[in-house]
Design a protein around this motif. Structure first.
Motif, PDB file in Angstrom:
ATOM      1  N   GLY A 119       0.811  -1.212   0.000  1.00 38.66           N
ATOM      2  CA  GLY A 119       0.000   0.000   0.000  1.00 38.66           C
ATOM      3  C   GLY A 119       0.841   1.256   0.000  1.00 38.66           C
ATOM      4  O   GLY A 119       0.546   2.226  -0.720  1.00 38.66           O
ATOM      5  N   VAL A 120       1.896   1.268   0.801  1.00 38.24           N
ATOM      6  CA  VAL A 120       2.787   2.429   0.847  1.00 38.24           C
ATOM      7  C   VAL A 120       3.497   2.617  -0.481  1.00 38.24           C
ATOM      8  O   VAL A 120       3.583   3.737  -1.015  1.00 38.24           O
ATOM      9  CB  VAL A 120       3.807   2.272   1.999  1.00 38.24           C
ATOM     10  CG1 VAL A 120       4.922   3.313   1.881  1.00 38.24           C
ATOM     11  CG2 VAL A 120       3.110   2.408   3.347  1.00 38.24           C
ATOM     12  N   ILE A 121       3.994   1.520  -1.056  1.00 33.39           N
ATOM     13  CA  ILE A 121       4.698   1.623  -2.339  1.00 33.39           C
ATOM     14  C   ILE A 121       3.746   2.076  -3.446  1.00 33.39           C
ATOM     15  O   ILE A 121       4.106   2.908  -4.293  1.00 33.39           O
ATOM     16  CB  ILE A 121       5.349   0.280  -2.701  1.00 33.39           C
ATOM     17  CG1 ILE A 121       6.512  -0.025  -1.747  1.00 33.39           C
ATOM     18  CG2 ILE A 121       5.837   0.293  -4.150  1.00 33.39           C
ATOM     19  CD1 ILE A 121       7.661   0.957  -1.803  1.00 33.39           C
ATOM     20  N   ALA A 122       2.520   1.554  -3.451  1.00 37.44           N
ATOM     21  CA  ALA A 122       1.540   1.958  -4.474  1.00 37.44           C
ATOM     22  C   ALA A 122       1.266   3.454  -4.390  1.00 37.44           C
ATOM     23  O   ALA A 122       1.170   4.146  -5.416  1.00 37.44           O
ATOM     24  CB  ALA A 122       0.245   1.165  -4.297  1.00 37.44           C
ATOM     25  N   HIS A 123       1.162   3.969  -3.175  1.00 39.10           N
ATOM     26  CA  HIS A 123       0.932   5.415  -3.001  1.00 39.10           C
ATOM     27  C   HIS A 123       2.152   6.206  -3.464  1.00 39.10           C
ATOM     28  O   HIS A 123       2.017   7.231  -4.143  1.00 39.10           O
ATOM     29  CB  HIS A 123       0.630   5.715  -1.534  1.00 39.10           C
ATOM     30  CG  HIS A 123       0.250   7.139  -1.281  1.00 39.10           C
ATOM     31  ND1 HIS A 123      -1.035   7.614  -1.487  1.00 39.10           N
ATOM     32  CD2 HIS A 123       0.984   8.203  -0.860  1.00 39.10           C
ATOM     33  CE1 HIS A 123      -1.075   8.899  -1.195  1.00 39.10           C
ATOM     34  NE2 HIS A 123       0.132   9.284  -0.814  1.00 39.10           N
ATOM     35  N   TRP A 124       3.341   5.733  -3.136  1.00 41.38           N
ATOM     36  CA  TRP A 124       4.575   6.427  -3.523  1.00 41.38           C
ATOM     37  C   TRP A 124       4.749   6.476  -5.036  1.00 41.38           C
ATOM     38  O   TRP A 124       5.242   7.476  -5.578  1.00 41.38           O
ATOM     39  CB  TRP A 124       5.759   5.715  -2.865  1.00 41.38           C
ATOM     40  CG  TRP A 124       7.098   6.143  -3.340  1.00 41.38           C
ATOM     41  CD1 TRP A 124       7.726   7.345  -3.122  1.00 41.38           C
ATOM     42  CD2 TRP A 124       8.015   5.369  -4.139  1.00 41.38           C
ATOM     43  NE1 TRP A 124       8.968   7.357  -3.718  1.00 41.38           N
ATOM     44  CE2 TRP A 124       9.171   6.158  -4.337  1.00 41.38           C
ATOM     45  CE3 TRP A 124       7.975   4.079  -4.661  1.00 41.38           C
ATOM     46  CZ2 TRP A 124      10.260   5.702  -5.069  1.00 41.38           C
ATOM     47  CZ3 TRP A 124       9.057   3.619  -5.380  1.00 41.38           C
ATOM     48  CH2 TRP A 124      10.185   4.430  -5.587  1.00 41.38           C
ATOM     49  N   LEU A 125       4.354   5.413  -5.724  1.00 46.50           N
ATOM     50  CA  LEU A 125       4.479   5.412  -7.183  1.00 46.50           C
ATOM     51  C   LEU A 125       3.644   6.505  -7.831  1.00 46.50           C
ATOM     52  O   LEU A 125       4.038   7.085  -8.840  1.00 46.50           O
ATOM     53  CB  LEU A 125       4.067   4.043  -7.737  1.00 46.50           C
ATOM     54  CG  LEU A 125       5.039   2.886  -7.489  1.00 46.50           C
ATOM     55  CD1 LEU A 125       4.415   1.569  -7.909  1.00 46.50           C
ATOM     56  CD2 LEU A 125       6.361   3.107  -8.211  1.00 46.50           C
ATOM     57  N   VAL A 126       2.492   6.798  -7.220  1.00 46.09           N
ATOM     58  CA  VAL A 126       1.613   7.847  -7.748  1.00 46.09           C
ATOM     59  C   VAL A 126       1.994   9.208  -7.176  1.00 46.09           C
ATOM     60  O   VAL A 126       1.861  10.233  -7.845  1.00 46.09           O
ATOM     61  CB  VAL A 126       0.142   7.520  -7.419  1.00 46.09           C
ATOM     62  CG1 VAL A 126      -0.787   8.623  -7.925  1.00 46.09           C
ATOM     63  CG2 VAL A 126      -0.256   6.179  -8.034  1.00 46.09           C
ATOM     64  N   HIS A 127       2.499   9.213  -5.950  1.00 45.14           N
ATOM     65  CA  HIS A 127       2.852  10.466  -5.264  1.00 45.14           C
ATOM     66  C   HIS A 127       4.314  10.388  -4.826  1.00 45.14           C
ATOM     67  O   HIS A 127       4.608  10.124  -3.652  1.00 45.14           O
ATOM     68  CB  HIS A 127       1.940  10.683  -4.054  1.00 45.14           C
ATOM     69  CG  HIS A 127       0.483  10.705  -4.389  1.00 45.14           C
ATOM     70  ND1 HIS A 127      -0.151  11.797  -4.930  1.00 45.14           N
ATOM     71  CD2 HIS A 127      -0.465   9.730  -4.275  1.00 45.14           C
ATOM     72  CE1 HIS A 127      -1.430  11.526  -5.127  1.00 45.14           C
ATOM     73  NE2 HIS A 127      -1.644  10.284  -4.740  1.00 45.14           N
ATOM     74  N   PRO A 128       5.240  10.595  -5.751  1.00 46.25           N
ATOM     75  CA  PRO A 128       6.670  10.413  -5.444  1.00 46.25           C
ATOM     76  C   PRO A 128       7.202  11.379  -4.397  1.00 46.25           C
ATOM     77  O   PRO A 128       8.334  11.196  -3.917  1.00 46.25           O
ATOM     78  CB  PRO A 128       7.354  10.626  -6.805  1.00 46.25           C
ATOM     79  CG  PRO A 128       6.366  11.385  -7.632  1.00 46.25           C
ATOM     80  CD  PRO A 128       5.015  10.953  -7.169  1.00 46.25           C
ATOM     81  N   GLU A 129       6.419  12.388  -4.047  1.00 52.70           N
ATOM     82  CA  GLU A 129       6.856  13.314  -3.004  1.00 52.70           C
ATOM     83  C   GLU A 129       6.769  12.693  -1.605  1.00 52.70           C
ATOM     84  O   GLU A 129       7.296  13.234  -0.631  1.00 52.70           O
ATOM     85  CB  GLU A 129       6.020  14.604  -3.033  1.00 52.70           C
ATOM     86  CG  GLU A 129       4.583  14.478  -2.552  1.00 52.70           C
ATOM     87  CD  GLU A 129       3.624  13.951  -3.616  1.00 52.70           C
ATOM     88  OE1 GLU A 129       2.407  13.935  -3.347  1.00 52.70           O
ATOM     89  OE2 GLU A 129       4.097  13.577  -4.717  1.00 52.70           O
ATOM     90  N   LEU A 130       6.115  11.535  -1.491  1.00 49.37           N
ATOM     91  CA  LEU A 130       6.038  10.848  -0.207  1.00 49.37           C
ATOM     92  C   LEU A 130       7.444  10.556   0.312  1.00 49.37           C
ATOM     93  O   LEU A 130       8.292  10.067  -0.422  1.00 49.37           O
ATOM     94  CB  LEU A 130       5.270   9.522  -0.358  1.00 49.37           C
ATOM     95  CG  LEU A 130       5.191   8.640   0.904  1.00 49.37           C
ATOM     96  CD1 LEU A 130       4.306   9.281   1.960  1.00 49.37           C
ATOM     97  CD2 LEU A 130       4.681   7.245   0.552  1.00 49.37           C
ATOM     98  N   ASP A 131       7.678  10.883   1.581  1.00 54.65           N
ATOM     99  CA  ASP A 131       8.971  10.603   2.216  1.00 54.65           C
ATOM    100  C   ASP A 131       9.021   9.106   2.525  1.00 54.65           C
ATOM    101  O   ASP A 131       8.498   8.648   3.541  1.00 54.65           O
ATOM    102  CB  ASP A 131       9.104  11.433   3.502  1.00 54.65           C
ATOM    103  CG  ASP A 131      10.492  11.289   4.137  1.00 54.65           C
ATOM    104  OD1 ASP A 131      11.199  10.318   3.815  1.00 54.65           O
ATOM    105  OD2 ASP A 131      10.836  12.144   4.969  1.00 54.65           O
ATOM    106  N   LEU A 132       9.663   8.358   1.638  1.00 56.24           N
ATOM    107  CA  LEU A 132       9.652   6.910   1.767  1.00 56.24           C
ATOM    108  C   LEU A 132      10.529   6.439   2.931  1.00 56.24           C
ATOM    109  O   LEU A 132      10.270   5.386   3.515  1.00 56.24           O
ATOM    110  CB  LEU A 132      10.101   6.263   0.458  1.00 56.24           C
ATOM    111  CG  LEU A 132       9.584   4.851   0.174  1.00 56.24           C
ATOM    112  CD1 LEU A 132       8.075   4.763   0.329  1.00 56.24           C
ATOM    113  CD2 LEU A 132       9.998   4.401  -1.218  1.00 56.24           C
ATOM    114  N   ASP A 133      11.552   7.202   3.275  1.00 55.68           N
ATOM    115  CA  ASP A 133      12.373   6.846   4.438  1.00 55.68           C
ATOM    116  C   ASP A 133      11.544   6.939   5.714  1.00 55.68           C
ATOM    117  O   ASP A 133      11.603   6.046   6.577  1.00 55.68           O
ATOM    118  CB  ASP A 133      13.588   7.763   4.532  1.00 55.68           C
ATOM    119  CG  ASP A 133      14.593   7.526   3.414  1.00 55.68           C
ATOM    120  OD1 ASP A 133      14.744   6.352   3.002  1.00 55.68           O
ATOM    121  OD2 ASP A 133      15.211   8.490   2.952  1.00 55.68           O
TER     122      ASP A 133
END
Length: 207
Positions: free
Chosen positions: A175-189
């Motif tokens: 779920g987190v990765i799917a959101h990040w792919l659409v919203h790359p501004e997400l702080d993945l760290d």
């Protein structure tokens, strides 16, 4: 001069292996930028600088070529996670390493992640390589369940159904990765740190 083959006459030559790898890389590039439906054999041939006939010589169909590309990506992904798990000093550290590795590989390899999601998850028409639940491939939940079982047997983790919890943790990561792919501004760290805490809260023994 014909490139030498190994002892097995059916073994590909060095040149054939190089051509196959060239086609797989072109396929990964195109699927990650155009999507699976728009990635045709003609487009792959053009990207690789080869003829369509050459593509069909090495891979008899688009399905076979995209399957080879997917298998390579997943093998590299699995090797990345396995290497980091080998460095863990105990069950708790192994689960943390798993969560961090799952996020870390995908953060560093966005192109490859697109291949996985395009081929396995997106619901496109035509011939597909997927079936419901097929995104949980290569024993993914089973591998995490084994880590959780080790922790239970060591008395580090509470008692729970390891399959359910492994699927829940995997779903949270997806779920987190799917959101990040659409919203790359997400702080993945920061998201990885939250997922680590989420996981430990779910599995560790409570006072």
């Amino acid at each position: 001069m014909t490139p030498r083959r190994g002892a097995d006459p059916d073994e590909p030559t060095f040149t054939e292996r190089a051509r196959r790898q060239q086609l797989i890389e072109a396929t990964i590039d195109l699927i990650s930028t155009r999507g699976y439906p728009a990635t045709s054999l003609s487009a792959i041939a053009e990207r690789a600088g080869l003829s369509k006939a050459a593509v069909l010589y090495h891979f008899s169909s688009k399905d076979n070529l995209t399957r080879a590309a997917l298998e390579q990506v997943i093998e590299q992904f699995s090797a990345y996670v396995t290497e980091r798990l080998a460095q863990a000093s105990g069950p708790r550290e192994a689960v943390v390493a798993y969560v961090r590795a799952m996020i870390g590989y995908q953060q560093a390899n966005r192109r490859q992640v697109r291949v996985i999601t395009e081929i396995l998850l997106d619901d496109h028409g035509g011939t597909r390589l997927k079936t419901p639940g097929s995104h949980d491939t290569h024993g993914r939940w089973q591998a995490l369940a084994a880590l959780l079982t080790d922790g239970q047997q060591a008395g580090v983790f509470r008692e729970f159904d390891v399959r359910t919890v492994a699927l829940a943790i995997g779903g949270a990561i997806d779920g987190v990765i799917a959101h990040w792919l659409v919203h790359p501004e997400l702080d993945l760290d920061a998201a990885a740190a939250e997922l680590e805490e989420f996981t430990l809260n779910a599995i560790e023994r409570r006072p």
